[in-house]
Scaffold this motif. Structure first.
Motif, PDB file in Angstrom:
ATOM      1  N   ALA A  94     -22.059 -12.796 -49.875  1.00  0.00           N
ATOM      2  CA  ALA A  94     -21.988 -14.089 -50.564  1.00  0.00           C
ATOM      3  C   ALA A  94     -22.885 -14.063 -51.791  1.00  0.00           C
ATOM      4  O   ALA A  94     -24.045 -13.661 -51.715  1.00  0.00           O
ATOM      5  CB  ALA A  94     -22.423 -15.204 -49.620  1.00  0.00           C
ATOM      6  N   PHE A  95     -22.322 -14.477 -52.910  1.00  0.00           N
ATOM      7  CA  PHE A  95     -23.066 -14.589 -54.160  1.00  0.00           C
ATOM      8  C   PHE A  95     -23.362 -16.056 -54.407  1.00  0.00           C
ATOM      9  O   PHE A  95     -22.443 -16.865 -54.523  1.00  0.00           O
ATOM     10  CB  PHE A  95     -22.250 -14.045 -55.336  1.00  0.00           C
ATOM     11  N   ASP A  96     -24.643 -16.410 -54.482  1.00  0.00           N
ATOM     12  CA  ASP A  96     -25.051 -17.773 -54.825  1.00  0.00           C
ATOM     13  C   ASP A  96     -25.192 -17.823 -56.346  1.00  0.00           C
ATOM     14  O   ASP A  96     -26.086 -17.212 -56.912  1.00  0.00           O
ATOM     15  CB  ASP A  96     -26.362 -18.118 -54.147  1.00  0.00           C
ATOM     16  N   LEU A  97     -24.301 -18.556 -56.993  1.00  0.00           N
ATOM     17  CA  LEU A  97     -24.305 -18.638 -58.455  1.00  0.00           C
ATOM     18  C   LEU A  97     -24.990 -19.898 -58.971  1.00  0.00           C
ATOM     19  O   LEU A  97     -24.797 -20.264 -60.133  1.00  0.00           O
ATOM     20  CB  LEU A  97     -22.866 -18.565 -58.981  1.00  0.00           C
ATOM     21  N   THR A  98     -25.782 -20.523 -58.136  1.00  0.00           N
ATOM     22  CA  THR A  98     -26.500 -21.721 -58.555  1.00  0.00           C
ATOM     23  C   THR A  98     -27.284 -21.433 -59.833  1.00  0.00           C
ATOM     24  O   THR A  98     -28.054 -20.473 -59.894  1.00  0.00           O
ATOM     25  CB  THR A  98     -27.461 -22.195 -57.445  1.00  0.00           C
ATOM     26  N   GLY A  99     -27.045 -22.232 -60.849  1.00  0.00           N
ATOM     27  CA  GLY A  99     -27.765 -22.110 -62.115  1.00  0.00           C
ATOM     28  C   GLY A  99     -27.099 -21.190 -63.123  1.00  0.00           C
ATOM     29  O   GLY A  99     -27.399 -21.258 -64.308  1.00  0.00           O
ATOM     30  N   VAL A 100     -26.202 -20.306 -62.687  1.00  0.00           N
ATOM     31  CA  VAL A 100     -25.561 -19.363 -63.601  1.00  0.00           C
ATOM     32  C   VAL A 100     -24.500 -20.107 -64.414  1.00  0.00           C
ATOM     33  O   VAL A 100     -23.573 -20.677 -63.861  1.00  0.00           O
ATOM     34  CB  VAL A 100     -24.911 -18.186 -62.838  1.00  0.00           C
ATOM     35  N   LYS A 101     -24.663 -20.106 -65.720  1.00  0.00           N
ATOM     36  CA  LYS A 101     -23.723 -20.806 -66.603  1.00  0.00           C
ATOM     37  C   LYS A 101     -22.673 -19.864 -67.180  1.00  0.00           C
ATOM     38  O   LYS A 101     -21.533 -20.234 -67.370  1.00  0.00           O
ATOM     39  CB  LYS A 101     -24.470 -21.481 -67.760  1.00  0.00           C
ATOM     40  N   VAL A 102     -23.090 -18.635 -67.490  1.00  0.00           N
ATOM     41  CA  VAL A 102     -22.208 -17.655 -68.110  1.00  0.00           C
ATOM     42  C   VAL A 102     -22.287 -16.359 -67.300  1.00  0.00           C
ATOM     43  O   VAL A 102     -23.373 -15.904 -66.958  1.00  0.00           O
ATOM     44  CB  VAL A 102     -22.632 -17.375 -69.573  1.00  0.00           C
ATOM     45  N   MET A 103     -21.125 -15.792 -67.012  1.00  0.00           N
ATOM     46  CA  MET A 103     -21.084 -14.550 -66.259  1.00  0.00           C
ATOM     47  C   MET A 103     -20.248 -13.526 -67.024  1.00  0.00           C
ATOM     48  O   MET A 103     -19.071 -13.770 -67.291  1.00  0.00           O
ATOM     49  CB  MET A 103     -20.498 -14.783 -64.876  1.00  0.00           C
ATOM     50  N   PRO A 104     -20.853 -12.384 -67.376  1.00  0.00           N
ATOM     51  CA  PRO A 104     -20.111 -11.351 -68.087  1.00  0.00           C
ATOM     52  C   PRO A 104     -18.971 -10.799 -67.225  1.00  0.00           C
ATOM     53  O   PRO A 104     -19.054 -10.781 -65.996  1.00  0.00           O
ATOM     54  CB  PRO A 104     -21.154 -10.264 -68.346  1.00  0.00           C
ATOM     55  N   SER A 105     -17.921 -10.315 -67.882  1.00  0.00           N
ATOM     56  CA  SER A 105     -16.764  -9.798 -67.159  1.00  0.00           C
ATOM     57  C   SER A 105     -17.135  -8.619 -66.263  1.00  0.00           C
ATOM     58  O   SER A 105     -16.558  -8.450 -65.195  1.00  0.00           O
ATOM     59  CB  SER A 105     -15.663  -9.395 -68.136  1.00  0.00           C
ATOM     60  N   GLY A 106     -18.100  -7.838 -66.677  1.00  0.00           N
ATOM     61  CA  GLY A 106     -18.526  -6.705 -65.859  1.00  0.00           C
ATOM     62  C   GLY A 106     -19.090  -7.143 -64.514  1.00  0.00           C
ATOM     63  O   GLY A 106     -18.879  -6.484 -63.495  1.00  0.00           O
ATOM     64  N   THR A 107     -19.802  -8.256 -64.510  1.00  0.00           N
ATOM     65  CA  THR A 107     -20.360  -8.776 -63.267  1.00  0.00           C
ATOM     66  C   THR A 107     -19.252  -9.294 -62.359  1.00  0.00           C
ATOM     67  O   THR A 107     -19.275  -9.087 -61.145  1.00  0.00           O
ATOM     68  CB  THR A 107     -21.388  -9.885 -63.556  1.00  0.00           C
ATOM     69  N   LEU A 108     -18.252  -9.940 -62.948  1.00  0.00           N
ATOM     70  CA  LEU A 108     -17.104 -10.394 -62.164  1.00  0.00           C
ATOM     71  C   LEU A 108     -16.374  -9.195 -61.561  1.00  0.00           C
ATOM     72  O   LEU A 108     -15.973  -9.218 -60.399  1.00  0.00           O
ATOM     73  CB  LEU A 108     -16.154 -11.215 -63.035  1.00  0.00           C
ATOM     74  N   GLY A 109     -16.215  -8.144 -62.356  1.00  0.00           N
ATOM     75  CA  GLY A 109     -15.582  -6.930 -61.863  1.00  0.00           C
ATOM     76  C   GLY A 109     -16.369  -6.292 -60.731  1.00  0.00           C
ATOM     77  O   GLY A 109     -15.791  -5.797 -59.763  1.00  0.00           O
ATOM     78  N   LEU A 110     -17.685  -6.320 -60.858  1.00  0.00           N
ATOM     79  CA  LEU A 110     -18.549  -5.779 -59.810  1.00  0.00           C
ATOM     80  C   LEU A 110     -18.342  -6.534 -58.503  1.00  0.00           C
ATOM     81  O   LEU A 110     -18.223  -5.935 -57.435  1.00  0.00           O
ATOM     82  CB  LEU A 110     -20.011  -5.848 -60.249  1.00  0.00           C
ATOM     83  N   MET A 111     -18.277  -7.858 -58.597  1.00  0.00           N
ATOM     84  CA  MET A 111     -18.054  -8.671 -57.392  1.00  0.00           C
ATOM     85  C   MET A 111     -16.727  -8.309 -56.730  1.00  0.00           C
ATOM     86  O   MET A 111     -16.659  -8.122 -55.514  1.00  0.00           O
ATOM     87  CB  MET A 111     -18.055 -10.159 -57.741  1.00  0.00           C
ATOM     88  N   ALA A 112     -15.688  -8.211 -57.534  1.00  0.00           N
ATOM     89  CA  ALA A 112     -14.368  -7.878 -57.004  1.00  0.00           C
ATOM     90  C   ALA A 112     -14.370  -6.464 -56.405  1.00  0.00           C
ATOM     91  O   ALA A 112     -13.744  -6.227 -55.367  1.00  0.00           O
ATOM     92  CB  ALA A 112     -13.315  -8.001 -58.098  1.00  0.00           C
ATOM     93  N   ALA A 113     -15.080  -5.541 -57.026  1.00  0.00           N
ATOM     94  CA  ALA A 113     -15.127  -4.160 -56.545  1.00  0.00           C
ATOM     95  C   ALA A 113     -15.798  -4.035 -55.180  1.00  0.00           C
ATOM     96  O   ALA A 113     -15.506  -3.098 -54.431  1.00  0.00           O
ATOM     97  CB  ALA A 113     -15.851  -3.277 -57.566  1.00  0.00           C
ATOM     98  N   MET A 114     -16.657  -4.960 -54.836  1.00  0.00           N
ATOM     99  CA  MET A 114     -17.333  -4.912 -53.543  1.00  0.00           C
ATOM    100  C   MET A 114     -16.334  -5.015 -52.388  1.00  0.00           C
ATOM    101  O   MET A 114     -16.595  -4.561 -51.282  1.00  0.00           O
ATOM    102  CB  MET A 114     -18.390  -6.020 -53.430  1.00  0.00           C
ATOM    103  N   ARG A 115     -15.162  -5.573 -52.660  1.00  0.00           N
ATOM    104  CA  ARG A 115     -14.127  -5.679 -51.629  1.00  0.00           C
ATOM    105  C   ARG A 115     -13.661  -4.293 -51.181  1.00  0.00           C
ATOM    106  O   ARG A 115     -13.209  -4.116 -50.061  1.00  0.00           O
ATOM    107  CB  ARG A 115     -12.931  -6.482 -52.154  1.00  0.00           C
ATOM    108  N   LYS A 116     -13.783  -3.297 -52.054  1.00  0.00           N
ATOM    109  CA  LYS A 116     -13.383  -1.932 -51.704  1.00  0.00           C
ATOM    110  C   LYS A 116     -14.283  -1.336 -50.629  1.00  0.00           C
ATOM    111  O   LYS A 116     -13.952  -0.319 -50.044  1.00  0.00           O
ATOM    112  CB  LYS A 116     -13.393  -1.038 -52.940  1.00  0.00           C
ATOM    113  N   LEU A 117     -15.421  -1.978 -50.394  1.00  0.00           N
ATOM    114  CA  LEU A 117     -16.355  -1.514 -49.365  1.00  0.00           C
ATOM    115  C   LEU A 117     -16.104  -2.225 -48.039  1.00  0.00           C
ATOM    116  O   LEU A 117     -16.947  -2.221 -47.155  1.00  0.00           O
ATOM    117  CB  LEU A 117     -17.796  -1.737 -49.830  1.00  0.00           C
ATOM    118  N   ASP A 118     -14.940  -2.845 -47.927  1.00  0.00           N
ATOM    119  CA  ASP A 118     -14.503  -3.519 -46.704  1.00  0.00           C
ATOM    120  C   ASP A 118     -15.405  -4.701 -46.335  1.00  0.00           C
ATOM    121  O   ASP A 118     -15.747  -4.894 -45.173  1.00  0.00           O
ATOM    122  CB  ASP A 118     -14.408  -2.520 -45.549  1.00  0.00           C
ATOM    123  N   VAL A 119     -15.805  -5.458 -47.363  1.00  0.00           N
ATOM    124  CA  VAL A 119     -16.549  -6.694 -47.122  1.00  0.00           C
ATOM    125  C   VAL A 119     -15.764  -7.861 -47.705  1.00  0.00           C
ATOM    126  O   VAL A 119     -15.004  -7.694 -48.660  1.00  0.00           O
ATOM    127  CB  VAL A 119     -17.980  -6.680 -47.723  1.00  0.00           C
TER     128      VAL A 119
END
Length: 111
Positions: free
Chosen positions: A52-77
């Motif tokens: 779980a990513f708590d994004l409280t306070g985060v206003k802008v998120m770079p595309s690379g960070t979004l990609g990183l989050m999505a890539a974590m699914r490849k680790l079966d989570v």
């Protein structure tokens, strides 16, 4: 107390592992390689099933960070995002990442 490594803050570890960005509104300078390595270590060492990513306070998120989050699914989570800003939520919807990542508008429970 939360463990902080760079801008990545680890709030809880275990089957449910909760990380965030310490309430920083901009995470533009996040070292993605370091963050990825730390997330992989957390997942493996704590037999994480839900990340779980708590994004409280985060206003802008770079595309690379979004990609990183999505890539974590490849680790079966299962990947969840809590408290995204309106802008981050909009990007998740436009990119269809909200179909891969569970998006929640509520606070993370203390379980």
């Amino acid at each position: 107390m939360a463990h902080v490594e760079g801008l990545l803050t680890v709030y809880k570890t275990g089957e449910l592992t909760v990380v965030g960005f310490g309430g920083h509104d901009s995470i533009m300078n996040l070292n993605l390689a370091q963050c990825r390595d730390e997330l992989i270590t957390l997942i493996q060492e704590h037999d994480c099933k839900t990340l779980a990513f708590d994004l409280t306070g985060v206003k802008v998120m770079p595309s690379g960070t979004l990609g990183l989050m999505a890539a974590m699914r490849k680790l079966d989570v299962d990947v969840h995002v809590y408290n995204p800003s309106v802008d981050v939520r909009e990007v998740l919807e436009i990119t269809k990442l909200d179909s891969l990542i569970h998006v929640h508008e509520i606070e993370i429970p203390n379980s």
